[in-house]
Design an enzyme around this catalytic site. Structure first.
Site, PDB file in Angstrom:
ATOM      1  N   LYS A   1      38.171  32.870  37.442  1.00 12.28           N
ATOM      2  CA  LYS A   1      38.012  33.573  38.718  1.00 12.28           C
ATOM      3  C   LYS A   1      37.625  32.556  39.792  1.00 12.28           C
ATOM      4  O   LYS A   1      36.815  31.652  39.529  1.00 12.28           O
ATOM      5  CB  LYS A   1      36.936  34.661  38.582  1.00 12.28           C
ATOM      6  CG  LYS A   1      36.761  35.525  39.832  1.00 12.28           C
ATOM      7  CD  LYS A   1      35.779  36.682  39.603  1.00 12.28           C
ATOM      8  CE  LYS A   1      35.602  37.536  40.851  1.00 12.28           C
ATOM      9  NZ  LYS A   1      34.714  38.700  40.644  1.00 12.28           N
TER      10      LYS A   1
ATOM     11  N   SER B   1      36.247  43.460  41.768  1.00 10.51           N
ATOM     12  CA  SER B   1      36.757  42.371  42.564  1.00 10.51           C
ATOM     13  C   SER B   1      37.526  41.326  41.766  1.00 10.51           C
ATOM     14  O   SER B   1      38.225  40.505  42.347  1.00 10.51           O
ATOM     15  CB  SER B   1      35.586  41.675  43.264  1.00 10.51           C
ATOM     16  OG  SER B   1      34.732  41.057  42.307  1.00 10.51           O
TER      17      SER B   1
ATOM     18  N   SER C   1      32.772  44.799  38.660  1.00 14.58           N
ATOM     19  CA  SER C   1      33.997  44.010  38.891  1.00 14.58           C
ATOM     20  C   SER C   1      34.655  43.403  37.669  1.00 14.58           C
ATOM     21  O   SER C   1      35.733  42.826  37.776  1.00 14.58           O
ATOM     22  CB  SER C   1      33.724  42.905  39.901  1.00 14.58           C
ATOM     23  OG  SER C   1      33.641  43.460  41.185  1.00 14.58           O
TER      24      SER C   1
HETATM   25  N1  GLN Z   1      32.964  47.165  43.957  1.00 16.16           N
HETATM   26  C1  GLN Z   1      31.617  46.704  44.114  1.00 16.16           C
HETATM   27  C2  GLN Z   1      31.446  46.082  45.477  1.00 16.16           C
HETATM   28  O1  GLN Z   1      32.330  46.154  46.233  1.00 16.16           O
HETATM   29  C3  GLN Z   1      31.269  45.748  43.010  1.00 16.16           C
HETATM   30  C4  GLN Z   1      31.841  44.398  43.191  1.00 16.16           C
HETATM   31  C5  GLN Z   1      31.469  43.461  42.100  1.00 16.16           C
HETATM   32  O2  GLN Z   1      31.056  43.847  41.013  1.00 16.16           O
HETATM   33  N2  GLN Z   1      31.572  42.189  42.422  1.00 16.16           N
HETATM   34  O3  GLN Z   1      30.447  45.530  45.794  1.00 16.16           O
END
Ligand code: GLN
Length: 493
Positions: free
Chosen positions: A76, A151, A175
């Site tokens: 990532k 994400s 995410s």
């Molecule tokens: N969807 C959540 C956010 O927008 C979690 C994102 C994540 O776990 N990095 O913050």
């Protein structure tokens, strides 16, 4: 080849049935063919990648290989990797070449794994659909009109489309697990503090945790054996003895107590997803597990609590992007303040700005007590819910996401609808607990496309080996985790 488990690939490498260079080239060719459409990778460096593969082959020949030596892994783009473009999905870091390695990268390098490239992601890991990335959206390999989740959307699509043997992700509110559910593979967010955050670009430091994204629980265990471990450079890294995450995989599940939180099966859960989860639970009963109904009474508050705390931490973490030392700097400005303002205005996207605004607001004098402090207090209650629940069960199960993959563009203008994607995952981040998503079947939407559904398994602190066992036993009697999207049908592979 592309569908083989890490264990099988490792054996094939050891027995010289294939070389790491050949295996890596197979994935690179597939990336060449599919990435222009899927957009899973945002940085590739074939020379570096193949040099690592060559070195791995030499190591295997010398007889000192580790289980993941020579295995091509996607990283990532939140992990700094020396000499690699490291953007965190943002224009702010679009031309940043990391001068050092994140701990996770160091760990993979140390065992001789191969870095295939950096994967696309929501900007600064803020999002649930990968649509906030400066480098554009990622297509869900099961249906190109849909999002892969976020994400860690690029890693998710790379695993699902077999553009890597396995990938890394990070999970601040879901995410790893939400995209694992939407793309049909196995993902694990470890207990907070188990994987070092050193060199992992910070979003919300009290919640961020890296973990594996792979085809199966067994693959995740092998990845965890590399990723986990104490690192003095992260003050929240836990100094615990090294463990073998694969040690319990083959234990029978007789007598396992599974808690089903009634709040996870209430309003808001898609009927098709609910049906898949119920079938998976029935499978666990056949494996000898007992079901206990439990309650997590404060779980409904996890989204509002998270959207106070995560932006608060983000607003502080992101204050470092000032255009001075690194990152985007505006070309035209009048004085220092103007340079700060223009650099940040140009470098950050809309969602990141929204979070900075919310975070600054809830931390400001006069609002701190009403929002930030209150959210911290409720966070404690959410932790307490889990402490009580784990007195009654060994693991907790439920859906990982409320629906299957949604259409690209469907929720971009409705942040609250987007935030609700993490309704089942966020409470575990707030509590620091480990959680997994495991492929459990498919649900067919209105347009007749069958889309993957993930079963979430939540464990007690440091209970990853048990969770992996629970997932692995299920994967011995089901084959959902072996399914892959038919990209040939799209005329692609
Ligand atoms: N969807 C959540 C956010 O927008 C979690 C994102 C994540 O776990 N990095 O913050």
């Amino acid at each position: 080849m592309i569908n083989r488990s890490l264990k099988t690939l490792s054996q094939m490498l050891a027995e010289k049935q294939i070389s790491s260079v050949e295996l890596t080239q197979t994935f690179l060719n597939r990336i060449d063919a599919l990435n222009p459409i899927i957009n899973a990778y945002i940085a590739l460096d074939k020379e570096k990648t193949l040099a690592q593969a060559k070195a791995a082959d030499a190591r295997i020949a010398a007889g000192n290989a580790e289980p993941l030596t020579g295995i091509p892994i996607a990283q990532k783009d939140i992990f700094c990797a020396k000499g690699w473009q490291t953007t965190c999905g943002s224009k702010m870091l679009a031309n940043f070449i990391a001068p050092y390695d994140a701990h996770v990268i160091t760990q993979f390098d140390a065992v001789g794994a191969v870095n295939l490239g950096k994967t696309n992601m929501d900007e600064f890991a803020m999002g649930s659909s990968n649509e906030t990335s400066y480098f554009g959206g990622v297509k869900n390999p099961w249906d190109f009109t849909r999002v892969p989740g976020g994400s860690s959307g690029g890693s998710a699509a790379a695993v699902a489309a077999r553009l890597c043997a396995a990938a890394t992700g990070t999970d601040t509110g879901g995410s790893i697990r939400q995209p694992a559910s939407l793309c049909g593979f196995t993902g694990l967010k470890p207990t907070y503090g188990v994987v070092s955050r050193y060199g992992m670009i910070a979003f919300a430091s009290s919640l961020d945790q890296a973990g594996p994204m792979a085809k199966s629980a067994e693959d995740c265990a092998l990845m965890m054996n590399v990723m986990a471990g104490f690192d003095a450079r992260d003050s929240t890294s836990l100094n615990r003895e090294k463990e073998d995450y694969a040690r319990n995989l083959n234990k029978p599940l007789q007598g396992l107590k599974i808690g089903l939180p009634k709040e996870f099966f209430a309003e808001g859960l898609d009927a098709g997803v609910a049906a898949v989860i119920e079938t998976a639970i029935a499978e666990y009963k056949k494996l000898g597990a007992e079901i206990v109904e439990i309650s997590l009474p404060n779980t409904g508050l996890s989204i509002p609590v998270y959207y106070v705390l995560a932006p608060a931490e983000a607003s502080s973490n992101l204050s470092r992007y000032d255009g001075v030392r690194y990152g985007h700097r505006a070309e035209q400005y009048t004085d220092l303040m103007d340079m700060y303002c223009k650099s940040r205005a140009e470098g950050f996207g809309a969602e990141v700005k929204r979070r900075i605004l919310i975070g600054t607001y809830v931390l400001s004098a006069g609002y701190y007590d009403a929002y930030y402090l209150k959210a911290q207090q409720i966070r404690r209650l959410i932790v307490q819910d889990f402490v009580e629940a784990f007195k009654q069960c060994d693991v907790i199960m439920g859906p990982a996401a409320p629906s299957t993959a949604f259409k690209a563009g469907e929720k971009v203008d409705d942040p609250v609808a987007m935030y609700l994607q993490d309704i089942y995952t966020i409470s575990t981040n707030l509590a620091g607990l480990p959680g997994m998503s495991v492929p459990a079947g498919f649900s067919t939407g209105g347009d007749g496309k069958a889309l993957p559904v993930g079963l979430q398994i939540i464990g007690n602190y440091f209970d990853e080996a048990r969770m992996l066992n629970v997932a692995h036993q299920y994967q011995q009697v089901t084959d959902w985790h072996t399914r892959m999207p038919d990209l040939a049908a799209e005329g692609l592979a």
